[in-house]
Design a protein around this motif. Structure first.
Motif, PDB file in Angstrom:
ATOM      1  N   MET A  38       8.293  14.252  -5.145  1.00 24.97           N
ATOM      2  CA  MET A  38       8.470  13.329  -4.013  1.00 24.97           C
ATOM      3  C   MET A  38       7.237  12.424  -3.845  1.00 24.97           C
ATOM      4  O   MET A  38       7.378  11.253  -3.495  1.00 24.97           O
ATOM      5  CB  MET A  38       8.737  14.115  -2.726  1.00 24.97           C
ATOM      6  N   ALA A  39       6.048  12.992  -4.088  1.00 27.44           N
ATOM      7  CA  ALA A  39       4.824  12.187  -3.969  1.00 27.44           C
ATOM      8  C   ALA A  39       4.822  11.081  -5.020  1.00 27.44           C
ATOM      9  O   ALA A  39       4.407   9.944  -4.725  1.00 27.44           O
ATOM     10  CB  ALA A  39       3.602  13.079  -4.124  1.00 27.44           C
ATOM     11  N   ARG A  40       5.256  11.395  -6.229  1.00 28.71           N
ATOM     12  CA  ARG A  40       5.327  10.360  -7.269  1.00 28.71           C
ATOM     13  C   ARG A  40       6.359   9.294  -6.895  1.00 28.71           C
ATOM     14  O   ARG A  40       6.159   8.101  -7.137  1.00 28.71           O
ATOM     15  CB  ARG A  40       5.691  10.979  -8.610  1.00 28.71           C
ATOM     16  N   LYS A  41       7.454   9.730  -6.297  1.00 27.47           N
ATOM     17  CA  LYS A  41       8.549   8.807  -5.971  1.00 27.47           C
ATOM     18  C   LYS A  41       8.220   7.939  -4.756  1.00 27.47           C
ATOM     19  O   LYS A  41       8.495   6.733  -4.760  1.00 27.47           O
ATOM     20  CB  LYS A  41       9.819   9.626  -5.710  1.00 27.47           C
ATOM     21  N   TYR A  42       7.613   8.551  -3.704  1.00 22.64           N
ATOM     22  CA  TYR A  42       7.426   7.824  -2.446  1.00 22.64           C
ATOM     23  C   TYR A  42       5.966   7.561  -2.098  1.00 22.64           C
ATOM     24  O   TYR A  42       5.679   6.948  -1.077  1.00 22.64           O
ATOM     25  CB  TYR A  42       8.084   8.596  -1.298  1.00 22.64           C
ATOM     26  N   GLY A  43       5.050   8.077  -2.885  1.00 23.60           N
ATOM     27  CA  GLY A  43       3.631   7.831  -2.639  1.00 23.60           C
ATOM     28  C   GLY A  43       2.926   9.078  -2.114  1.00 23.60           C
ATOM     29  O   GLY A  43       3.485   9.855  -1.336  1.00 23.60           O
ATOM     30  N   ASP A  44       1.689   9.250  -2.565  1.00 20.29           N
ATOM     31  CA  ASP A  44       0.883  10.425  -2.205  1.00 20.29           C
ATOM     32  C   ASP A  44       0.556  10.504  -0.712  1.00 20.29           C
ATOM     33  O   ASP A  44       0.339  11.586  -0.186  1.00 20.29           O
ATOM     34  CB  ASP A  44      -0.426  10.429  -2.993  1.00 20.29           C
ATOM     35  N   ASP A  45       0.491   9.360  -0.055  1.00 24.57           N
ATOM     36  CA  ASP A  45       0.091   9.348   1.354  1.00 24.57           C
ATOM     37  C   ASP A  45       0.981  10.229   2.232  1.00 24.57           C
ATOM     38  O   ASP A  45       0.499  10.862   3.167  1.00 24.57           O
ATOM     39  CB  ASP A  45       0.112   7.913   1.903  1.00 24.57           C
ATOM     40  N   PHE A  46       2.257  10.274   1.909  1.00 24.24           N
ATOM     41  CA  PHE A  46       3.196  11.032   2.734  1.00 24.24           C
ATOM     42  C   PHE A  46       3.205  12.538   2.418  1.00 24.24           C
ATOM     43  O   PHE A  46       3.666  13.330   3.230  1.00 24.24           O
ATOM     44  CB  PHE A  46       4.615  10.481   2.553  1.00 24.24           C
ATOM     45  N   PHE A  47       2.713  12.914   1.255  1.00 24.47           N
ATOM     46  CA  PHE A  47       2.871  14.301   0.801  1.00 24.47           C
ATOM     47  C   PHE A  47       1.556  15.037   0.532  1.00 24.47           C
ATOM     48  O   PHE A  47       1.574  16.208   0.179  1.00 24.47           O
ATOM     49  CB  PHE A  47       3.751  14.332  -0.451  1.00 24.47           C
ATOM     50  N   ALA A  48       0.444  14.370   0.715  1.00 22.33           N
ATOM     51  CA  ALA A  48      -0.853  14.990   0.420  1.00 22.33           C
ATOM     52  C   ALA A  48      -1.137  16.176   1.344  1.00 22.33           C
ATOM     53  O   ALA A  48      -1.588  17.242   0.892  1.00 22.33           O
ATOM     54  CB  ALA A  48      -1.964  13.945   0.526  1.00 22.33           C
ATOM     55  N   GLU A  49      -0.873  15.996   2.628  1.00 20.87           N
ATOM     56  CA  GLU A  49      -1.119  17.088   3.587  1.00 20.87           C
ATOM     57  C   GLU A  49      -0.232  18.297   3.288  1.00 20.87           C
ATOM     58  O   GLU A  49      -0.687  19.444   3.311  1.00 20.87           O
ATOM     59  CB  GLU A  49      -0.874  16.587   5.009  1.00 20.87           C
ATOM     60  N   GLY A  50       1.036  18.044   2.974  1.00 19.98           N
ATOM     61  CA  GLY A  50       1.960  19.133   2.640  1.00 19.98           C
ATOM     62  C   GLY A  50       1.542  19.850   1.364  1.00 19.98           C
ATOM     63  O   GLY A  50       1.626  21.077   1.271  1.00 19.98           O
ATOM     64  N   ALA A  51       1.067  19.080   0.384  1.00 20.15           N
ATOM     65  CA  ALA A  51       0.621  19.684  -0.876  1.00 20.15           C
ATOM     66  C   ALA A  51      -0.584  20.579  -0.635  1.00 20.15           C
ATOM     67  O   ALA A  51      -0.679  21.680  -1.195  1.00 20.15           O
ATOM     68  CB  ALA A  51       0.292  18.590  -1.895  1.00 20.15           C
TER      69      ALA A  51
END
Length: 151
Positions: A38-51
């Motif tokens: 999902m981070a690759r598809k929509y950008g790291d900004d949205f998924f960094a905290e979750g990762a």
């Protein structure tokens, strides 16, 4: 619960928790992979905290699983050593035989009931004459505790 039952309960519980942690770790790994997709598809900004949170949770659960495995391994090693020691002792001294309890229909002289007895079944009293104080016997059939009276 006897010591053997307590040990068995602890070991079974630890093994059960290990299985659950292994399943949770597989789910976390799948979530980390999905999060990376999902981070690759929509950008790291949205998924960094979750990762970061998934990685932290995985590390904590992996540490707990390591503790459980180490404890189970230590216990297994201790049991093997105990069996070896018992084997050595039985080779040296023969198989131990526990002395049978002394049974009475009524308490011996010098004993009194700490609680009222609900039945008159046989009771077991220490056969060593209670050299140590306090000296207590317990009748499991009637749930009566017997104490040695002052003599």
């Amino acid at each position: 619960m006897s010591a053997g039952e307590n040990l068995l309960h602890v070991l079974n519980t630890l093994e059960s928790r290990a299985v659950v942690l292994e399943c949770e770790l597989r789910e976390i790994d799948a979530d980390i992979n999905l999060n990376a997709t999902m981070a690759r598809k929509y950008g790291d900004d949205f998924f960094a905290e979750g990762a970061a949170r998934l990685t932290q949770t995985r590390t904590e659960k992996q540490h707990r699983l390591g503790e459980i495995r180490a404890q189970l391994s230590d216990t297994s090693h201790s049991v093997r050593q105990g069996k070896q020691l018992l084997g050595t002792l039985s080779d040296d001294f023969g198989d131990p035989v526990a002395p049978p309890p002394v049974l009475f229909d009524e308490p011996p002289q010098g004993w009194r009931a700490a609680q009222s007895a609900s039945s008159h079944r046989a009771r077991s009293f220490p056969s060593d004459g209670c050299r140590g104080d306090p000296c207590v016997a317990f009748d499991t059939m009637s749930n009566t505790e017997w104490k040695r009276s002052s003599m």
